[in-house]
Design an enzyme around this catalytic site. Sequence first.
Site, short mmCIF file in Angstrom:
data_model
loop_
_atom_site.label_atom_id
_atom_site.label_comp_id
_atom_site.label_asym_id
_atom_site.label_seq_id
_atom_site.Cartn_x
_atom_site.Cartn_y
_atom_site.Cartn_z
N LYS A 22 0.82 -1.21 0.00
CA LYS A 22 0.00 0.00 0.00
C LYS A 22 0.86 1.26 0.00
CE LYS A 22 -2.56 1.08 3.65
NZ LYS A 22 -3.70 1.15 4.59
N ARG A 27 2.63 6.05 -3.33
CA ARG A 27 3.73 6.88 -3.84
C ARG A 27 3.87 6.76 -5.35
NH1 ARG A 27 4.26 5.72 1.35
NH2 ARG A 27 5.52 7.02 2.76
N GLY A 94 -5.01 8.19 6.03
CA GLY A 94 -4.13 9.19 6.63
C GLY A 94 -2.87 9.40 5.82
N ARG A 122 -8.23 12.35 13.16
CA ARG A 122 -6.80 12.06 13.27
C ARG A 122 -5.97 13.34 13.23
NH1 ARG A 122 -5.32 7.06 9.49
NH2 ARG A 122 -3.38 7.27 10.69
N SER A 166 8.35 9.21 12.16
CA SER A 166 7.16 9.09 11.33
C SER A 166 7.53 9.18 9.87
CB SER A 166 6.14 10.18 11.68
OG SER A 166 5.08 10.19 10.73
N ASP A 314 2.71 -0.61 11.85
CA ASP A 314 1.39 -1.02 11.36
C ASP A 314 1.07 -2.48 11.67
OD1 ASP A 314 0.58 1.41 10.31
OD2 ASP A 314 1.58 1.05 8.39
N LYS A 341 -3.84 6.00 15.09
CA LYS A 341 -4.01 5.38 13.78
C LYS A 341 -5.51 5.43 13.44
CE LYS A 341 0.20 4.08 12.66
NZ LYS A 341 0.81 4.46 11.37
#
Length: 421
Positions: A22, A27, A94, A122, A166, A314, A341
């Site tokens: 994903k 991207r 997100g 979020r 992050s 994740d 999340k």
Amino acid sequence: MSKFIAQPANTLSGTLKVPGDKSISHRCIMLGSLANGVTEVSGFLQGEDALATLKAFQLMGVKIERQEDKVTIHGVGLHGLSQPHVPLDLGNSGTSMRLISGILAAQAFDTELVGDVSLSQRPMGRVINPLAEMGAVIESNAGKPPLKIRGGQSLVAIDYDLPVASAQVKSCVLLAGLYAQGQTCVNEPETTRDHTERMLNGFDYPVHTHAKKICLMGGGALTATKIQVPSDISSAAFFMVAACIAPQADITLMGVNINPTRTGVIDILQLMGGNLTVSNEREIGGELLADIRIQSSDLQGIEIPKNLIPLAIDEFPAIFIAASCAIGETVLTNAKELRVKESDRIQVMADGLNILGIENTVLEDGIKIQGGVFSKPSGTIESHHDHRISMSFAIASLRCKHAIEINGVEIKSIIGCQYWE
């Protein structure tokens, strides 16, 4: 919304290939749209999140053709996007909202980013703040979506220290840096996934990494390319845990992405005693792939190393299920990001584990899980519309004597030979 009842099972066998990654699929669309020329993508993940990114760029004037997992993107260049006539609805993604914000902060037109109920709760301050330092003007709902991004701003390069590790924030700043005057750098406290850096290099846009400092110069150009998206290790993680905890299991996952910034789940399961073997390693399009064989394992509780947390952020819902089936206690700390999340994954998983009879203690930044035996559920497990919660409790059925009822399942997936929607 629908309800799924996971029936007890104890065997898992076979060879399979899970869907495309994903993070890389997102991207591909973004960078392919900003490139000069036509980018061809195979193995694109046809999930709602990645499709939300695809639709957003179509609304900004990019011609994108899709036939199942093959996508052709007719790039418009860094300055070729056009103003959408409606707010860009990014659903529950997100990743889409945070990364696209970096791109839109430098456009000549105004845009508005919206999402579903979950995404609207979020935090987006973590990308708004560095973008504001670069000269962006963004309005939000107390740091949450919707985001209104004012066009016509001239961005300047910054040297930014990430407050927390992050990949999404790092990527947002780097994408804004494509348009900024000067050299933009991001300094990481811990290594995070590097798909953005790898793919920028793949599009012939130089990115320089030294230790945990990543830099690029603004004002360049991206050149279209061909991309094969490998299988998503986050999706593969459910099968890894499933095979580790099943009494009788022997499966092989083909062509899984083993990018070094994403293999935390493999490292953690192996530290717990997981019987995982990685073979046939190869490189395609700058990303590493391998086949992974997983067999039934006698797992042991561990204290999860801090350096592995951002490399498995994740996958922790699935890892919590592994910890529930391990001998002894598993401790996770330094993982506050799990609370913001698609759901508060620490609390939601703890609630579900309580229903299954697994002793646990919620910490401010993590959880302690005492391995045990799943008892008959005394109530329905709420997934809170978070697909990773649903799938994690579905694989728990491999160690249950009674069915598990999961509410709020809005995905399609295959575990063993079971299908749910």
